[in-house]
Design an enzyme around this catalytic site. Sequence first.
Site, PDB file in Angstrom:
ATOM      1  N   GLU A   1      -6.220  -4.567 -12.280  1.00  0.00           N
ATOM      2  CA  GLU A   1      -5.550  -5.639 -11.547  1.00  0.00           C
ATOM      3  C   GLU A   1      -4.786  -5.056 -10.353  1.00  0.00           C
ATOM      4  O   GLU A   1      -4.379  -3.888 -10.378  1.00  0.00           O
ATOM      5  CB  GLU A   1      -4.623  -6.384 -12.526  1.00  0.00           C
ATOM      6  CG  GLU A   1      -3.804  -7.508 -11.953  1.00  0.00           C
ATOM      7  CD  GLU A   1      -4.605  -8.663 -11.354  1.00  0.00           C
ATOM      8  OE1 GLU A   1      -5.466  -8.399 -10.503  1.00  0.00           O
ATOM      9  OE2 GLU A   1      -4.335  -9.826 -11.697  1.00  0.00           O
TER      10      GLU A   1
ATOM     11  N   ASP B   1       3.151  -9.570 -11.546  1.00  0.00           N
ATOM     12  CA  ASP B   1       4.377 -10.185 -11.049  1.00  0.00           C
ATOM     13  C   ASP B   1       5.073 -10.872 -12.229  1.00  0.00           C
ATOM     14  O   ASP B   1       5.817 -10.233 -12.968  1.00  0.00           O
ATOM     15  CB  ASP B   1       3.980 -11.160  -9.930  1.00  0.00           C
ATOM     16  CG  ASP B   1       5.160 -11.773  -9.211  1.00  0.00           C
ATOM     17  OD1 ASP B   1       6.265 -11.208  -9.293  1.00  0.00           O
ATOM     18  OD2 ASP B   1       4.977 -12.811  -8.550  1.00  0.00           O
TER      19      ASP B   1
ATOM     20  N   ASP C   1      -3.603 -10.311  -0.608  1.00  0.00           N
ATOM     21  CA  ASP C   1      -3.715 -11.201   0.554  1.00  0.00           C
ATOM     22  C   ASP C   1      -2.518 -12.130   0.688  1.00  0.00           C
ATOM     23  O   ASP C   1      -1.770 -12.352  -0.252  1.00  0.00           O
ATOM     24  CB  ASP C   1      -4.962 -12.078   0.425  1.00  0.00           C
ATOM     25  CG  ASP C   1      -4.776 -13.164  -0.652  1.00  0.00           C
ATOM     26  OD1 ASP C   1      -4.424 -12.801  -1.793  1.00  0.00           O
ATOM     27  OD2 ASP C   1      -4.950 -14.348  -0.337  1.00  0.00           O
TER      28      ASP C   1
ATOM     29  N   LYS D   1       5.583  -5.317 -10.350  1.00  0.00           N
ATOM     30  CA  LYS D   1       6.771  -5.901  -9.700  1.00  0.00           C
ATOM     31  C   LYS D   1       7.584  -6.575 -10.802  1.00  0.00           C
ATOM     32  O   LYS D   1       7.431  -7.769 -11.039  1.00  0.00           O
ATOM     33  CB  LYS D   1       6.273  -6.926  -8.680  1.00  0.00           C
ATOM     34  CG  LYS D   1       7.143  -7.085  -7.465  1.00  0.00           C
ATOM     35  CD  LYS D   1       6.444  -7.786  -6.306  1.00  0.00           C
ATOM     36  CE  LYS D   1       6.067  -9.211  -6.572  1.00  0.00           C
ATOM     37  NZ  LYS D   1       5.647  -9.952  -5.359  1.00  0.00           N
TER      38      LYS D   1
ATOM     39  N   LEU E   1      -2.036 -11.828 -16.586  1.00  0.00           N
ATOM     40  CA  LEU E   1      -2.595 -10.799 -17.464  1.00  0.00           C
ATOM     41  C   LEU E   1      -2.296 -11.055 -18.934  1.00  0.00           C
ATOM     42  O   LEU E   1      -3.080 -10.674 -19.798  1.00  0.00           O
ATOM     43  CB  LEU E   1      -2.101  -9.420 -17.054  1.00  0.00           C
ATOM     44  CG  LEU E   1      -2.826  -8.822 -15.848  1.00  0.00           C
ATOM     45  CD1 LEU E   1      -2.381  -7.392 -15.631  1.00  0.00           C
ATOM     46  CD2 LEU E   1      -4.338  -8.872 -16.024  1.00  0.00           C
TER      47      LEU E   1
END
Length: 174
Positions: free
Chosen positions: A97, A101, A158, A129, A106
């Site tokens: 991955e 976050d 992105d 993160k 996941l």
Amino acid sequence: MFEIGSVLFSARQIQSRVRELGEEISRDYAGKELLMVGILKGAAMFMMDLAREIHIPVQMDFMSLSSYGAATESTGTVQTRRDLDADISNRHVLVVEDIVDTGLTLNYLKQSLQLRQPASVKICAFLDKPARRKLELEIEYKGYVVEGDDFLVGYGLDMAEEGRALPYIAAVRR
Ligand code: 5GP
């Protein structure tokens, strides 16, 4: 469009960290067959680089899950857009991955893969993160831990489909 803020990881830093991860994974899975499962589209670049740094036989497959779309917040609902080709029962699966976050994506994925009775499922995320984590999630292999909750772009990540091909990782200027 977006404006690029500070660069967190240069292309060179990324390359050397990916190499280290590849070595660690090669050691840990020595003597086993590994199925790398990349999560489209964000992890595609990392997956390809990582695969080249793993020195044991690997197979690759991809999944596509619902993402934030044009938003920068997880909605909490995860949907499978494209499922695996491979039957993963009795296989060693490494989910690859781009970034973890909230952990919702996941966590959902790991649970749903476990139902297919693989020999093992582990997670390799290039970025972690933890600031906005909503649940506990074990990440066996991680590239870097990022403090704060900047929205990051580059190296597959992105902003509304832009910025994925940047060879470095940067924060979007707010
Ligand atoms: P989670 O379910 O852990 O909240 O979100 C995971 C997914 O959200 C990642 O695979 C990625 O697509 C997206 N995401 C989370 N943080 C960022 C970020 O800083 N930048 C980008 N471009 N995507 C992110």
